[in-house]
Design an enzyme around this catalytic site. Structure first.
Site, PDB file in Angstrom:
ATOM      1  N   ALA A  65       0.863  -1.179   0.000  1.00  0.00           N
ATOM      2  CA  ALA A  65       0.000   0.000   0.000  1.00  0.00           C
ATOM      3  C   ALA A  65       0.898   1.227   0.000  1.00  0.00           C
ATOM      4  O   ALA A  65       2.066   1.151   0.400  1.00  0.00           O
ATOM      5  CB  ALA A  65      -0.886  -0.016   1.240  1.00  0.00           C
ATOM      6  N   GLY A 109       0.698  -5.056   0.828  1.00  0.00           N
ATOM      7  CA  GLY A 109      -0.478  -5.114  -0.039  1.00  0.00           C
ATOM      8  C   GLY A 109      -0.166  -5.695  -1.411  1.00  0.00           C
ATOM      9  O   GLY A 109      -1.058  -6.240  -2.072  1.00  0.00           O
ATOM     10  N   GLU A 112      -0.401  -9.313  -0.893  1.00  0.00           N
ATOM     11  CA  GLU A 112      -1.829  -9.616  -0.691  1.00  0.00           C
ATOM     12  C   GLU A 112      -2.598  -9.559  -2.013  1.00  0.00           C
ATOM     13  O   GLU A 112      -3.475 -10.387  -2.269  1.00  0.00           O
ATOM     14  CB  GLU A 112      -2.423  -8.630   0.321  1.00  0.00           C
ATOM     15  CG  GLU A 112      -1.842  -8.830   1.721  1.00  0.00           C
ATOM     16  CD  GLU A 112      -2.242  -7.737   2.689  1.00  0.00           C
ATOM     17  OE1 GLU A 112      -2.045  -6.553   2.353  1.00  0.00           O
ATOM     18  OE2 GLU A 112      -2.741  -8.062   3.770  1.00  0.00           O
ATOM     19  N   GLU A 132       4.601  -5.364   7.140  1.00  0.00           N
ATOM     20  CA  GLU A 132       3.821  -4.314   7.796  1.00  0.00           C
ATOM     21  C   GLU A 132       4.264  -4.043   9.237  1.00  0.00           C
ATOM     22  O   GLU A 132       4.260  -2.902   9.692  1.00  0.00           O
ATOM     23  CB  GLU A 132       2.322  -4.669   7.783  1.00  0.00           C
ATOM     24  CG  GLU A 132       1.666  -4.511   6.415  1.00  0.00           C
ATOM     25  CD  GLU A 132       1.732  -5.756   5.542  1.00  0.00           C
ATOM     26  OE1 GLU A 132       2.543  -6.656   5.818  1.00  0.00           O
ATOM     27  OE2 GLU A 132       0.947  -5.826   4.573  1.00  0.00           O
TER      28      GLU A 132
HETATM   29  N1  CO8 Z   1       4.641   3.242  -0.500  1.00  0.00           N
HETATM   30  C1  CO8 Z   1       5.060   4.412  -1.013  1.00  0.00           C
HETATM   31  N2  CO8 Z   1       6.236   4.587  -1.635  1.00  0.00           N
HETATM   32  C2  CO8 Z   1       7.031   3.505  -1.752  1.00  0.00           C
HETATM   33  C3  CO8 Z   1       6.674   2.250  -1.241  1.00  0.00           C
HETATM   34  C4  CO8 Z   1       5.404   2.134  -0.594  1.00  0.00           C
HETATM   35  N3  CO8 Z   1       4.939   0.967  -0.109  1.00  0.00           N
HETATM   36  N4  CO8 Z   1       7.678   1.373  -1.506  1.00  0.00           N
HETATM   37  C5  CO8 Z   1       8.632   2.058  -2.151  1.00  0.00           C
HETATM   38  N5  CO8 Z   1       8.247   3.351  -2.308  1.00  0.00           N
HETATM   39  C6  CO8 Z   1       9.003   4.425  -2.959  1.00  0.00           C
HETATM   40  C7  CO8 Z   1      10.153   4.894  -2.092  1.00  0.00           C
HETATM   41  O1  CO8 Z   1       9.694   5.809  -1.118  1.00  0.00           O
HETATM   42  C8  CO8 Z   1      11.041   5.513  -3.132  1.00  0.00           C
HETATM   43  O2  CO8 Z   1      10.532   6.780  -3.466  1.00  0.00           O
HETATM   44  P1  CO8 Z   1      11.534   8.080  -3.508  1.00  0.00           P
HETATM   45  O3  CO8 Z   1      12.501   7.767  -4.629  1.00  0.00           O
HETATM   46  O4  CO8 Z   1      10.609   9.220  -3.806  1.00  0.00           O
HETATM   47  O5  CO8 Z   1      12.202   8.139  -2.184  1.00  0.00           O
HETATM   48  C9  CO8 Z   1      10.850   4.606  -4.343  1.00  0.00           C
HETATM   49  O6  CO8 Z   1       9.616   3.929  -4.122  1.00  0.00           O
HETATM   50  C10 CO8 Z   1      11.940   3.568  -4.488  1.00  0.00           C
HETATM   51  O7  CO8 Z   1      12.053   2.853  -3.248  1.00  0.00           O
HETATM   52  P2  CO8 Z   1      13.433   2.660  -2.462  1.00  0.00           P
HETATM   53  O8  CO8 Z   1      14.349   3.805  -2.733  1.00  0.00           O
HETATM   54  O9  CO8 Z   1      13.099   2.379  -1.042  1.00  0.00           O
HETATM   55  O10 CO8 Z   1      13.988   1.363  -3.202  1.00  0.00           O
HETATM   56  P3  CO8 Z   1      14.954   0.236  -2.600  1.00  0.00           P
HETATM   57  O11 CO8 Z   1      15.324  -0.623  -3.757  1.00  0.00           O
HETATM   58  O12 CO8 Z   1      16.023   0.853  -1.781  1.00  0.00           O
HETATM   59  O13 CO8 Z   1      14.017  -0.596  -1.588  1.00  0.00           O
HETATM   60  C11 CO8 Z   1      12.009  -1.773  -0.932  1.00  0.00           C
HETATM   61  C12 CO8 Z   1      12.927  -1.340  -2.082  1.00  0.00           C
HETATM   62  C13 CO8 Z   1      12.736  -2.773  -0.020  1.00  0.00           C
HETATM   63  C14 CO8 Z   1      10.788  -2.431  -1.544  1.00  0.00           C
HETATM   64  C15 CO8 Z   1      11.599  -0.536  -0.095  1.00  0.00           C
HETATM   65  O14 CO8 Z   1      11.115   0.478  -0.975  1.00  0.00           O
HETATM   66  C16 CO8 Z   1      10.543  -0.804   0.931  1.00  0.00           C
HETATM   67  O15 CO8 Z   1      10.818  -1.347   1.981  1.00  0.00           O
HETATM   68  N6  CO8 Z   1       9.293  -0.386   0.640  1.00  0.00           N
HETATM   69  C17 CO8 Z   1       8.191  -0.512   1.577  1.00  0.00           C
HETATM   70  C18 CO8 Z   1       7.703  -1.943   1.670  1.00  0.00           C
HETATM   71  C19 CO8 Z   1       6.603  -2.046   2.689  1.00  0.00           C
HETATM   72  O16 CO8 Z   1       6.784  -1.814   3.870  1.00  0.00           O
HETATM   73  N7  CO8 Z   1       5.394  -2.422   2.200  1.00  0.00           N
HETATM   74  C20 CO8 Z   1       4.254  -2.603   3.069  1.00  0.00           C
HETATM   75  C21 CO8 Z   1       3.425  -1.371   3.052  1.00  0.00           C
HETATM   76  S1  CO8 Z   1       2.096  -1.468   4.239  1.00  0.00           S
HETATM   77  C22 CO8 Z   1       0.915  -2.345   3.432  1.00  0.00           C
HETATM   78  O17 CO8 Z   1       1.048  -2.750   2.308  1.00  0.00           O
HETATM   79  C23 CO8 Z   1      -0.347  -2.565   4.205  1.00  0.00           C
HETATM   80  C24 CO8 Z   1      -1.350  -3.337   3.366  1.00  0.00           C
HETATM   81  C25 CO8 Z   1      -2.694  -2.748   3.539  1.00  0.00           C
HETATM   82  C26 CO8 Z   1      -3.666  -3.289   2.529  1.00  0.00           C
HETATM   83  C27 CO8 Z   1      -3.298  -3.013   1.096  1.00  0.00           C
HETATM   84  C28 CO8 Z   1      -4.312  -3.579   0.163  1.00  0.00           C
HETATM   85  C29 CO8 Z   1      -3.792  -3.902  -1.222  1.00  0.00           C
END
Ligand code: CO8
Length: 258
Positions: A65, A109, A112, A132
């Site tokens: 998400a 998400g 999921e 999460e």
């Molecule tokens: N939301 C918003 N932006 C994101 C997300 C995200 N989930 N994931 C990555 N991005 C963005 C980063 O902020 C970054 O943006 P910017 O360049 O503007 O800073 C860009 O994408 C690239 O990401 P990274 O620089 O972090 O890339 P890396 O290769 O260093 O890392 C990762 C990749 C490991 C995937 C890392 O981005 C990460 O940990 N992302 C978050 C993963 C996460 O925690 N996901 C769970 C989110 S909570 C959730 O999904 C709850 C579910 C609720 C229901 C959803 C229903 C479908």
């Protein structure tokens, strides 16, 4: 219809939806989920489409998400809007067969969403996780439920409680994905499999899908009874007559979707 966060195309009888927010690793913002739902509605209504593939980019199916979008929500915001409403579940509600073709990250998400498809084809680069808890929340779109049914309690607990990602090989070993293909061939292979499904009798395929899904929601005895009723129902279709006649006559079946 034109979309900003997804790409939509048809490949013969297959509807192909590509999540397309590359700068955010396909994070599932409200607009993306709305557009995905609209594209699925359109493919469901289109009789020429027999199966649907949802994919992302080489780097990410979806990294969850959109954390930036939901970070400031209060309890009353999410409760009153029923955040993660029915539209997030749209993929799981499809009557037509659906395949998630996953390369790169499928996290939170994103994992999921992939699990809402009928099955997951994984690229050798795929990584699955429910991280999460590392950002102070828990899976909210079925992660604690579907993942546990797919991989069992022990692995689901470890993944949900630690946020550890698993690679494609581990995902295949534990039954989360149907099989692994080289990343460069992922979408073509998914479309090929979807084309095979779409070439069969649509009502019979729909019954087969419905029967498998009941395995997740009922006792074994109820599921077996449901299966038998649907199995009997196939004998009311023209396609059962055609399929069995074609087998006996050693020819290709000409399905009528009736
Ligand atoms: N939301 C918003 N932006 C994101 C997300 C995200 N989930 N994931 C990555 N991005 C963005 C980063 O902020 C970054 O943006 P910017 O360049 O503007 O800073 C860009 O994408 C690239 O990401 P990274 O620089 O972090 O890339 P890396 O290769 O260093 O890392 C990762 C990749 C490991 C995937 C890392 O981005 C990460 O940990 N992302 C978050 C993963 C996460 O925690 N996901 C769970 C989110 S909570 C959730 O999904 C709850 C579910 C609720 C229901 C959803 C229903 C479908």
């Amino acid at each position: 219809m034109s979309y900003e966060t997804i790409l939509v195309e048809t490949r013969g009888p297959v509807g192909l939806i590509t999540l397309n927010r590359p700068k955010a690793l396909n994070a599932l913002c409200d607009q993306l989920v709305t557009e995905l739902g609209q594209a699925l509605d359109d493919f469901e209504a289109d009789q020429a489409i027999g199966a649907i593939v949802v994919t992302g980019s080489e780097r990410a199916f979806a990294a969850g998400a959109d954390i930036k979008e939901m970070a400031g929500f209060s309890y009353m915001d999410v409760y009153n809007s029923n955040f993660i409403t029915a539209k997030w579940e749209r993929l799981a509600k499809c009557r037509k067969p659906t395949i998630a073709a996953v390369a790169g990250f499928a996290l939170g998400g994103g994992c999921e969403l992939a699990m809402m498809a009928d099955f997951i084809l994984a690229a050798d680069t795929a990584k699955f996780g429910q991280p999460e808890v590392t950002i102070g929340t828990i899976p909210g779109a079925g992660g604690t439920q579907r993942l546990t049914r797919f991989v069992g309690k022990s692995k689901a607990m470890e993944m949900v409680l630690t946020g550890r990602m698993i690679d494609a090989a581990e995902a295949e070993r534990c039954g989360l994905v149907s099989r692994i293909v080289p990343a460069a061939e992922l979408v073509e292979e998914a479309v090929k499999v979807a084309t095979k499904i779409a070439s069969l009798s649509q009502p019979v395929i729909a019954m087969a899908k419905e029967a498998v899904n009941v395995a997740y929601e009922s006792t074994l005895a109820e599921g077996i009874r449901f299966e038998r009723r649907l199995f009997h129902s196939t004998f009311a279709t023209e396609d059962q007559k055609e399929g069995m006649a074609a087998f006996a006559e050693k020819r290709q079946a000409g399905w009528k979707n009736r």
